[in-house]
Design an enzyme around this catalytic site. Structure first.
Site, PDB file in Angstrom:
ATOM      1  N   GLU A  97       0.835  -1.195   0.000  1.00 33.28           N
ATOM      2  CA  GLU A  97       0.000   0.000   0.000  1.00 33.28           C
ATOM      3  C   GLU A  97       0.867   1.239   0.000  1.00 33.28           C
ATOM      4  OE1 GLU A  97      -4.229  -1.109   2.106  1.00 33.28           O
ATOM      5  OE2 GLU A  97      -2.894   0.304   3.057  1.00 33.28           O
ATOM      6  N   CYS A 118       3.252   8.275   1.736  1.00 32.02           N
ATOM      7  CA  CYS A 118       3.860   7.354   2.684  1.00 32.02           C
ATOM      8  C   CYS A 118       4.107   6.054   1.922  1.00 32.02           C
ATOM      9  CB  CYS A 118       2.862   7.163   3.824  1.00 32.02           C
ATOM     10  SG  CYS A 118       3.403   6.007   5.056  1.00 32.02           S
ATOM     11  N   CYS A 125       7.323  -7.086   7.730  1.00 35.37           N
ATOM     12  CA  CYS A 125       8.468  -6.524   8.451  1.00 35.37           C
ATOM     13  C   CYS A 125       8.961  -7.567   9.438  1.00 35.37           C
ATOM     14  CB  CYS A 125       8.082  -5.254   9.194  1.00 35.37           C
ATOM     15  SG  CYS A 125       9.502  -4.481  10.011  1.00 35.37           S
ATOM     16  N   CYS A 129       7.786  -5.170  16.124  1.00 34.76           N
ATOM     17  CA  CYS A 129       7.437  -4.265  17.223  1.00 34.76           C
ATOM     18  C   CYS A 129       6.025  -4.647  17.676  1.00 34.76           C
ATOM     19  CB  CYS A 129       7.496  -2.815  16.760  1.00 34.76           C
ATOM     20  SG  CYS A 129       9.120  -2.390  16.103  1.00 34.76           S
ATOM     21  N   CYS A 132       2.741  -2.784  16.299  1.00 34.40           N
ATOM     22  CA  CYS A 132       2.651  -2.423  14.882  1.00 34.40           C
ATOM     23  C   CYS A 132       2.024  -3.525  14.035  1.00 34.40           C
ATOM     24  CB  CYS A 132       4.051  -2.108  14.360  1.00 34.40           C
ATOM     25  SG  CYS A 132       4.098  -1.757  12.595  1.00 34.40           S
ATOM     26  N   GLY A 182       7.353  -2.051   6.463  1.00 29.35           N
ATOM     27  CA  GLY A 182       8.754  -2.465   6.376  1.00 29.35           C
ATOM     28  C   GLY A 182       9.741  -1.526   7.032  1.00 29.35           C
ATOM     29  N   GLU A 183      10.953  -2.044   7.184  1.00 27.17           N
ATOM     30  CA  GLU A 183      12.044  -1.272   7.785  1.00 27.17           C
ATOM     31  C   GLU A 183      12.984  -0.849   6.645  1.00 27.17           C
ATOM     32  OE1 GLU A 183      13.192   0.157  10.650  1.00 27.17           O
ATOM     33  OE2 GLU A 183      14.895   0.606   9.363  1.00 27.17           O
ATOM     34  N   SER A 214      12.358   6.701   7.899  1.00 26.14           N
ATOM     35  CA  SER A 214      12.054   6.380   9.293  1.00 26.14           C
ATOM     36  C   SER A 214      12.626   5.006   9.631  1.00 26.14           C
ATOM     37  CB  SER A 214      10.540   6.385   9.496  1.00 26.14           C
ATOM     38  OG  SER A 214      10.212   6.018  10.815  1.00 26.14           O
ATOM     39  N   LEU A 238      11.441   5.815  18.407  1.00 28.39           N
ATOM     40  CA  LEU A 238      12.014   5.567  19.740  1.00 28.39           C
ATOM     41  C   LEU A 238      11.022   4.770  20.600  1.00 28.39           C
ATOM     42  CD1 LEU A 238      14.788   6.351  20.961  1.00 28.39           C
ATOM     43  CD2 LEU A 238      13.581   8.105  22.256  1.00 28.39           C
ATOM     44  N   HIS A 239       9.890   5.371  20.885  1.00 26.16           N
ATOM     45  CA  HIS A 239       8.773   4.699  21.571  1.00 26.16           C
ATOM     46  C   HIS A 239       9.050   4.203  22.982  1.00 26.16           C
ATOM     47  CE1 HIS A 239       7.323   5.206  17.628  1.00 26.16           C
ATOM     48  NE2 HIS A 239       7.620   4.023  17.137  1.00 26.16           N
ATOM     49  N   CYS A 356      -0.862   5.337   7.800  1.00 26.62           N
ATOM     50  CA  CYS A 356       0.565   5.281   7.574  1.00 26.62           C
ATOM     51  C   CYS A 356       1.235   4.547   8.729  1.00 26.62           C
ATOM     52  CB  CYS A 356       1.059   6.723   7.486  1.00 26.62           C
ATOM     53  SG  CYS A 356       2.721   6.884   6.924  1.00 26.62           S
TER      54      CYS A 356
HETATM   55  N1  SAH Z   1      10.073   0.524  10.168  1.00 24.67           N
HETATM   56  C1  SAH Z   1      10.187   1.933  10.223  1.00 24.67           C
HETATM   57  C2  SAH Z   1       9.214   2.648   9.306  1.00 24.67           C
HETATM   58  C3  SAH Z   1       7.799   2.139   9.249  1.00 24.67           C
HETATM   59  S1  SAH Z   1       6.820   2.378  10.704  1.00 24.67           S
HETATM   60  C4  SAH Z   1      10.031   2.420  11.631  1.00 24.67           C
HETATM   61  O1  SAH Z   1       9.681   1.623  12.502  1.00 24.67           O
HETATM   62  O2  SAH Z   1      10.316   3.595  11.875  1.00 24.67           O
HETATM   63  C5  SAH Z   1       6.435   4.096  10.618  1.00 24.67           C
HETATM   64  C6  SAH Z   1       5.947   4.678  11.938  1.00 24.67           C
HETATM   65  O3  SAH Z   1       4.617   4.256  12.263  1.00 24.67           O
HETATM   66  C7  SAH Z   1       6.837   4.260  13.104  1.00 24.67           C
HETATM   67  O4  SAH Z   1       7.194   5.351  13.894  1.00 24.67           O
HETATM   68  C8  SAH Z   1       5.926   3.307  13.813  1.00 24.67           C
HETATM   69  O5  SAH Z   1       6.332   3.156  15.114  1.00 24.67           O
HETATM   70  C9  SAH Z   1       4.568   3.957  13.638  1.00 24.67           C
HETATM   71  N2  SAH Z   1       3.446   3.087  14.006  1.00 24.67           N
HETATM   72  C10 SAH Z   1       3.366   1.756  13.873  1.00 24.67           C
HETATM   73  N3  SAH Z   1       2.196   1.302  14.395  1.00 24.67           N
HETATM   74  C11 SAH Z   1       1.526   2.376  14.880  1.00 24.67           C
HETATM   75  C12 SAH Z   1       0.277   2.561  15.548  1.00 24.67           C
HETATM   76  N4  SAH Z   1      -0.526   1.547  15.801  1.00 24.67           N
HETATM   77  N5  SAH Z   1      -0.076   3.829  15.901  1.00 24.67           N
HETATM   78  C13 SAH Z   1       0.711   4.875  15.621  1.00 24.67           C
HETATM   79  N6  SAH Z   1       1.894   4.759  14.994  1.00 24.67           N
HETATM   80  C14 SAH Z   1       2.314   3.522  14.625  1.00 24.67           C
HETATM   81 FE1  SF4 Z   2       8.604  -2.003  13.912  1.00 25.44          FE
HETATM   82 FE2  SF4 Z   2       8.651  -0.271  11.859  1.00 25.44          FE
HETATM   83 FE3  SF4 Z   2       8.626  -2.917  11.412  1.00 25.44          FE
HETATM   84 FE4  SF4 Z   2       6.438  -1.741  12.382  1.00 25.44          FE
HETATM   85  S1  SF4 Z   2       7.360  -1.387  10.363  1.00 25.44           S
HETATM   86  S2  SF4 Z   2       7.360  -3.707  13.076  1.00 25.44           S
HETATM   87  S3  SF4 Z   2       7.347  -0.164  13.670  1.00 25.44           S
HETATM   88  S4  SF4 Z   2      10.243  -1.786  12.413  1.00 25.44           S
END
Ligand code: SAH
Ligand code: SF4
Length: 373
Positions: A97, A118, A125, A129, A132, A182-183, A214, A238-239, A356
């Protein structure tokens, strides 16, 4: 690593040098290269047949050996007034997407509203996390550079079909964020190749400062990024502001804990001379303690970073939720009192987050729905 080899390669993401070699190998004169690149990126042709100033035999040769765009638009969905999603199918039937987000501006029509796209960098991925959706089903494969560039172009095709070409070399979007599935730093080379095509004068000519990558915090790649020629921006997810909290929700923190991540980001920021963004999703009772806000303050000051607080968006099947408004504001106040530049996404941004960064589940559901039709 799984490497996806398309049966018919695409020219997207190739440089004028590599395209030039192909053109030469087909017995064509060198000036054809420039014409071809222009059709790909400036005129944004959707078919080789459109490239009328190329010789007929070159068009035929291209059509027989290459795919112009390796992704097919299968669904265009207006998710809300401000977001629109493109569901793209790749050659191996994987789905990705791409989201277009319009930021409504007071006093201006939608025509001129700013918009961000985006984009996804992988199918699924591997980083898992806990909060996510993208990581829920694991990792399938990296996208090729062409498949990433294809996302920029599909946004252009859709917008230009609707409104015609924007004036001069303008593009129908103002920001590009690698915050989809994805990362991006785990697919380093393809992402950099795609960024080059997005930024280069022979490509889409899009400003580097309006591109944000990101990452969940891959230390060696962040250090490598510091030496990249294109001056894009960096956002770090960071989170969690202490190792115990961060490890709980981001397994990658075991491999690259804060004591290695923070110095790497600092090196990047110093070498680039540019402010980095720290993304911090607020999740109730997980990372919203005031002690976290204080630790976050410390990290942000050390890095001279901007903090983006994002109230968590619910993901189906996951137990997490966002803290209430009062709590969000109290958390933010700690940053404010320490003069840390920050933003907190308001309710209006809900759709944006939903669109996004948490795409995977919905994508798979879309596929089911799509297959039933
Ligand atoms: N993998 C990379 C880029 C994709 S995620 C990364 O982790 O940075 C892009 C952003 O969306 C990240 O900051 C991620 O933590 C955030 N994200 C993922 N799930 C989310 C959710 N349920 N609510 C808000 N932000 C979220
Ligand atoms: Fe974590 Fe980013 Fe992968 Fe989601 S897309 S699992 S936030 S690394």
């Amino acid at each position: 690593m799984v490497r996806f080899t398309p049966s018919q390669p695409s020219l997207l993401g190739e440089t004028p040098e590599t395209v030039g070699r192909l053109v030469a190998s087909s017995g064509q004169p060198p000036f054809r290269t420039k014409q071809l690149m222009e059709w790909l990126y400036k005129r944004r042709a959707v078919d080789f047949a459109e490239m009328t100033n190329l010789s007929a035999d070159l068009r035929e040769w291209l059509g027989a050996n290459f795919r112009l765009n390796p992704a097919r638009l299968v669904l265009l969905k207006r998710a809300s007034d401000i977001t629109e999603k493109l569901l793209l199918e790749l050659e191996d039937r994987s789905l990705v997407e791409t989201v277009l987000i319009r930021y409504p501006q007071r006093g201006v029509g939608v025509e001129t509203a700013r918009s961000t796209i985006c984009v996804s960098s992988q199918v699924g991925c591997a980083y898992g996390c806990r909060f996510c959706a993208s990581g829920l089903d694991g990792w399938k494969r990296n996208l090729t550079a062409a498949e990433i560039v294809a996302q920029f172009l599909h946004i252009c095709y859709v917008e230009e079909k609707r409104r015609g070409r924007p004036p001069k070399d303008a593009l129908p979007f103002d920001n590009v964020v690698f915050m989809g599935m994805g990362e991006p730093l785990a697919n380093y080379d393809s992402v950099m190749t795609a960024i080059r095509a997005l930024n280069a004068p022979w490509g889409l000519g899009f400003g580097a400062r309006r591109i944000t990558v990101s990452t969940s915090g891959l230390v060696p790649e962040i250090l490598r990024l510091a030496d990249e020629p294109v001056q894009f921006r960096l956002a770090v997810s960071l989170h969690g502001a202490t190792n115990d909290v961060r490890t709980q929700i981001m397994p990658v923190n075991r491999k690259y804990p804060l004591e290695s991540l923070v110095p790497a980001v600092k090196t990047f920021a110093e070498r680039r001379g540019r402010m980095v963004t720290l993304e911090y999703i607020l999740i109730e009772d997980v990372n919203d303690a005031f002690a976290q806000a204080e630790a976050l303050t410390g990290i942000a000051r050390e890095l001279r970073a901007h903090v983006n607080l994002i109230p968590y968006n619910r993901v189906e099947g996951l137990p997490w939720k966002r803290p209430n408004l009062q709590r969000q504001e109290a958390f933010a106040r700690i940053l404010r009192d320490a003069a840390v530049p920050h933003t907190i996404r308001k309710e209006k941004g809900h759709d944006i987050d939903a669109a996004c960064g948490q795409l995977r589940l919905r994508t798979e559901k879309d596929r089911l729905r799509f297959n039933h039709h």
